[in-house]
Design an enzyme around this catalytic site. Structure first.
Site, short mmCIF file in Angstrom:
data_model
loop_
_atom_site.label_atom_id
_atom_site.label_comp_id
_atom_site.label_asym_id
_atom_site.label_seq_id
_atom_site.Cartn_x
_atom_site.Cartn_y
_atom_site.Cartn_z
N GLY A 13 43.39 114.97 16.55
CA GLY A 13 44.23 115.80 15.69
C GLY A 13 43.50 116.55 14.59
O GLY A 13 44.10 116.85 13.56
N THR A 14 42.23 116.90 14.81
CA THR A 14 41.54 117.65 13.75
C THR A 14 42.11 119.06 13.62
O THR A 14 42.12 119.63 12.52
CB THR A 14 40.01 117.73 13.98
OG1 THR A 14 39.76 118.43 15.20
CG2 THR A 14 39.39 116.35 14.02
N ASN A 15 42.60 119.63 14.71
CA ASN A 15 43.24 120.95 14.61
C ASN A 15 44.56 120.86 13.86
O ASN A 15 44.90 121.75 13.08
CB ASN A 15 43.41 121.57 15.99
CG ASN A 15 42.13 122.22 16.47
OD1 ASN A 15 41.71 123.25 15.94
ND2 ASN A 15 41.48 121.58 17.43
N MET A 91 46.77 117.32 26.03
CA MET A 91 46.03 117.21 27.29
C MET A 91 46.92 117.04 28.52
O MET A 91 46.44 116.59 29.56
CB MET A 91 45.01 116.06 27.19
CG MET A 91 43.97 116.27 26.09
SD MET A 91 43.04 117.81 26.31
CE MET A 91 41.91 117.73 24.92
N ILE A 93 49.45 119.04 31.26
CA ILE A 93 49.89 120.37 31.70
C ILE A 93 51.40 120.33 31.92
O ILE A 93 51.92 119.44 32.61
CB ILE A 93 49.12 120.82 32.95
CG1 ILE A 93 47.64 121.00 32.56
CG2 ILE A 93 49.69 122.11 33.51
CD1 ILE A 93 46.75 121.51 33.66
N LEU A 94 52.09 121.27 31.28
CA LEU A 94 53.55 121.31 31.38
C LEU A 94 53.95 122.17 32.57
O LEU A 94 53.19 123.03 33.01
CB LEU A 94 54.13 121.90 30.08
CG LEU A 94 53.87 121.04 28.83
CD1 LEU A 94 54.10 121.84 27.55
CD2 LEU A 94 54.72 119.78 28.84
N ASN A 108 48.00 128.01 22.21
CA ASN A 108 47.07 126.92 22.52
C ASN A 108 45.71 127.28 21.94
O ASN A 108 45.34 128.45 21.89
CB ASN A 108 46.94 126.80 24.05
CG ASN A 108 45.92 125.76 24.46
OD1 ASN A 108 45.94 124.61 23.99
ND2 ASN A 108 45.02 126.13 25.36
N HIS A 110 41.74 126.76 22.57
CA HIS A 110 40.81 126.35 23.63
C HIS A 110 39.38 126.47 23.11
O HIS A 110 39.03 127.48 22.48
CB HIS A 110 41.00 127.23 24.87
CG HIS A 110 40.12 126.80 26.00
ND1 HIS A 110 40.38 125.67 26.75
CD2 HIS A 110 38.95 127.32 26.47
CE1 HIS A 110 39.41 125.52 27.64
NE2 HIS A 110 38.54 126.50 27.50
#
Ligand code: GAR
Length: 210
Positions: A13-15, A91, A93-94, A108, A110
């Site tokens: 969770g650094t972002n 992580m 994929i929906l 998102n 990346h």
């Protein structure tokens, strides 16, 4: 008007922390972080959210079909009246139904310069291992709107850095995070909250400040 943002996470969770810090610095005046959803009950991101007073919710993928999992996520976001969804190290994929419900409202981050080193199977440290193995001299990060193609949606912002001779996947990952991801993700959320992102086909136009 306040933009209600949900952040979907799976790990450190650094972002998410970069977003929380940007809000604390006053960089996101029109943004409310309304919800953090994790598929992983042990994600440290959940602790970060709690420390910042953001409501959290765990929705595990285990034992569920992708469609059922996606439906649960969609319902939770709709119940919380979310305007913008941020995938920040999420992580799973929906399924495509998600992108119909939240088209041009899901972004998102990346850890590479899309269209390099992206798509299914490119996540986390693996991206940097592949970049080094290919011998690229620059790498960086991309924030993009999400569509049904993995890492294939319209690009909002990118930032590049030099790859150094002595880089390992770990050192490259760290610099891409610090100098690229944690910078452009809050910027992209701010632009969205200011209504300054206009999607025209696969091109995102950034409108002038009004
Ligand atoms: C980040 O580097 C993010 O770009 C990457 O996972 C890391 C999550 O770190 N995402 C992907 O690879 C998605 N394809 P964080 O949990 O500390 O924000």
């Amino acid at each position: 008007m306040l933009t209600r943002v949900a952040v979907l996470v799976s790990g450190g969770g650094t972002n998410l922390q970069a977003l929380i810090d940007a809000k604390a610095r006053g960089m996101l005046p029109n943004v409310e972080f309304s919800l953090v959803i994790s598929n992983n009950p042990d994600a440290y991101a959940l602790t970060r959210a709690k420390q910042a007073g953001i409501p959290t919710c765990i929705i595990e993928r285990r034992g569920k079909k992708r469609e059922t999992f996606t439906q649960l996520i969609c319902q939770t976001l709709q119940d919380a009246q979310i305007d913008l969804v941020v995938l920040a190290g999420f992580m799973v994929i929906l399924s495509p139904q998600f992108f119909e419900a939240f088209e041009n409202r899901t972004m998102n981050v990346h850890p590479a310069l899309i269209p390099s080193f992206c798509g299914e199977g490119y996540y986390g440290l693996r991206v940097h291992e592949q970049a080094l193995a290919y011998g690229v001299k620059v790498s960086g990060a991309t924030v993009h709107f999400v569509n049904a193609v993995a890492d294939g949606g319209p690009i909002i912002l990118q930032k590049a850095i030099a790859v150094l001779e002595q880089d390992t996947p770990e050192t490259l990952q760290r610099r891409v995070m610090e100098q690229c991801e944690w910078v452009i993700l809050p910027q992209a959320v701010r632009l969205f909250s200011e209504g300054r992102l206009r999607v025209e086909g696969r091109i995102v136009r950034i409108l002038e400040e009004s």
